[in-house]
Design an enzyme around this catalytic site. Structure first.
Site, mmCIF file in Angstrom:
data_model
loop_
_atom_site.group_PDB
_atom_site.id
_atom_site.type_symbol
_atom_site.label_atom_id
_atom_site.label_comp_id
_atom_site.label_asym_id
_atom_site.label_seq_id
_atom_site.Cartn_x
_atom_site.Cartn_y
_atom_site.Cartn_z
ATOM 1 N N GLY A 1 0.889 -1.202 0.113
ATOM 2 C CA GLY A 1 0.124 -0.013 -0.069
ATOM 3 C C GLY A 1 0.869 1.224 0.205
ATOM 4 O O GLY A 1 1.364 1.808 0.988
ATOM 5 N N GLY B 1 -6.597 2.627 -5.271
ATOM 6 C CA GLY B 1 -6.970 3.191 -3.983
ATOM 7 C C GLY B 1 -7.731 2.078 -3.143
ATOM 8 O O GLY B 1 -8.215 1.130 -3.629
ATOM 9 N N SER C 1 -1.875 -6.882 -3.706
ATOM 10 C CA SER C 1 -0.669 -7.535 -2.684
ATOM 11 C C SER C 1 -0.815 -9.101 -2.804
ATOM 12 O O SER C 1 0.165 -9.778 -2.813
ATOM 13 C CB SER C 1 -1.129 -7.153 -1.399
ATOM 14 O OG SER C 1 -2.325 -7.739 -0.866
ATOM 15 N N HIS D 1 -8.151 -1.719 4.611
ATOM 16 C CA HIS D 1 -8.483 -1.448 5.875
ATOM 17 C C HIS D 1 -9.790 -2.071 6.269
ATOM 18 O O HIS D 1 -10.081 -2.207 7.262
ATOM 19 C CB HIS D 1 -8.652 -0.226 6.424
ATOM 20 C CG HIS D 1 -7.252 0.507 6.561
ATOM 21 N ND1 HIS D 1 -6.072 0.372 5.633
ATOM 22 C CD2 HIS D 1 -6.958 1.532 7.507
ATOM 23 C CE1 HIS D 1 -4.998 0.919 6.080
ATOM 24 N NE2 HIS D 1 -5.503 1.811 6.969
ATOM 25 N N HIS E 1 0.252 -0.277 9.940
ATOM 26 C CA HIS E 1 0.037 0.994 10.353
ATOM 27 C C HIS E 1 -1.300 1.225 10.833
ATOM 28 O O HIS E 1 -2.412 0.307 10.246
ATOM 29 C CB HIS E 1 0.195 2.004 9.048
ATOM 30 C CG HIS E 1 0.233 3.278 9.122
ATOM 31 N ND1 HIS E 1 -0.334 4.336 8.382
ATOM 32 C CD2 HIS E 1 0.583 4.177 10.193
ATOM 33 C CE1 HIS E 1 -0.249 5.420 8.978
ATOM 34 N NE2 HIS E 1 0.228 5.379 10.022
ATOM 35 N N ASP E 2 -1.698 2.279 11.316
ATOM 36 C CA ASP E 2 -3.092 2.575 11.772
ATOM 37 C C ASP E 2 -3.848 1.684 12.823
ATOM 38 O O ASP E 2 -5.020 1.194 12.841
ATOM 39 C CB ASP E 2 -4.244 2.528 10.503
ATOM 40 C CG ASP E 2 -3.869 3.418 9.299
ATOM 41 O OD1 ASP E 2 -3.460 4.781 9.910
ATOM 42 O OD2 ASP E 2 -3.646 3.238 8.350
HETATM 43 MG MG MG Z 1 -2.236 4.004 6.680
#
Ligand code: MG
Length: 205
Positions: free
Chosen positions: A41, A70, A119, A139, A164-165
């Site tokens: 990503g 996206g 991916s 996500h 991440h996140d």
């Molecule tokens: Mg992120």
């Protein structure tokens, strides 16, 4: 992080905090000798600049995996849509030109390999132990689970799995990334390193 690269990262579109970026730079620099640094990503390349600059400092390689259409939150009508990355002819997002320009500006064309695909598709052909995998793709729970299942086994012993996140408080953000972080911890295969803001960091035992 060298100031010229930092300037490119700060000017780039994206969703990454400065402290998180600086930590990605250090992690890439310190683990690129173990194998390629893989980013799941890339979007327009903000995190790619930190990771790639770190990889370069160690004489290593960054692989940027992204289909460039996206994630679910980047689509038209969604919270993180940016009309500038929408290609009307394709009627879809296309962040590849932005990433390519970011890589050029950061002088990383000899360091970064761009894999323009899903991916899961990239994971099918990936046979090299990775020094670090940074998961920052879709996500939804299914997307995060798939990235975790496809890519965490690629991390070499002593290498880094960064996610991440992470939002421990569900009112602050989606739970898919922290759920896969917890899966990784529960697997017993990883040691937890200190989190930096929403960046979870694990080292494969
Ligand atoms: Mg992120």
């Amino acid at each position: 992080m060298p100031p010229q690269a930092l300037e490119v990262a700060l000017a780039c579109k994206g969703f990454l905090d400065l402290d998180e970026g600086e930590r990605l730079y250090q992690l890439a620099r310190d683990h690129a000798h173990l194998g390629p640094i893989v980013e799941i990503g890339s979007y327009c390349g903000k995190s790619s600049v930190y990771l790639g600059t770190g990889a370069r400092a160690a004489g290593g390689t960054l692989v940027c995996v992204d289909h460039h259409r996206g994630n679910e939150e980047n689509q038209r009508g969604e919270l993180y849509h940016d009309e500038e990355v929408y290609n009307p002819a394709a009627q879809r997002n296309d962040t590849l030109p932005f990433l390519r320009e970011t890589i050029r500006k950061a002088d990383l064309e000899d360091v970064a390999i761009l894999l323009i695909t899903k991916s899961t598709k990239a994971a099918e052909i990936w046979k090299i132990p990775a020094g670090m995998v940074f998961i920052d793709g879709g996500h939804t729970q299914i997307a995060a689970d798939t990235d975790y299942e496809s890519w965490s086994p690629k991390v070499v012993s002593g290498g880094i799995l960064a996610i991440h996140d992470l939002f421990p408080d569900p009112s602050e953000g989606g739970q898919a990334p922290i759920n896969i972080y917890r899966r990784a911890v529960a697997s017993g295969d990883f040691e937890e390193l200190p989190t930096v803001k929403t960046l979870g960091i694990l080292r494969r035992k």
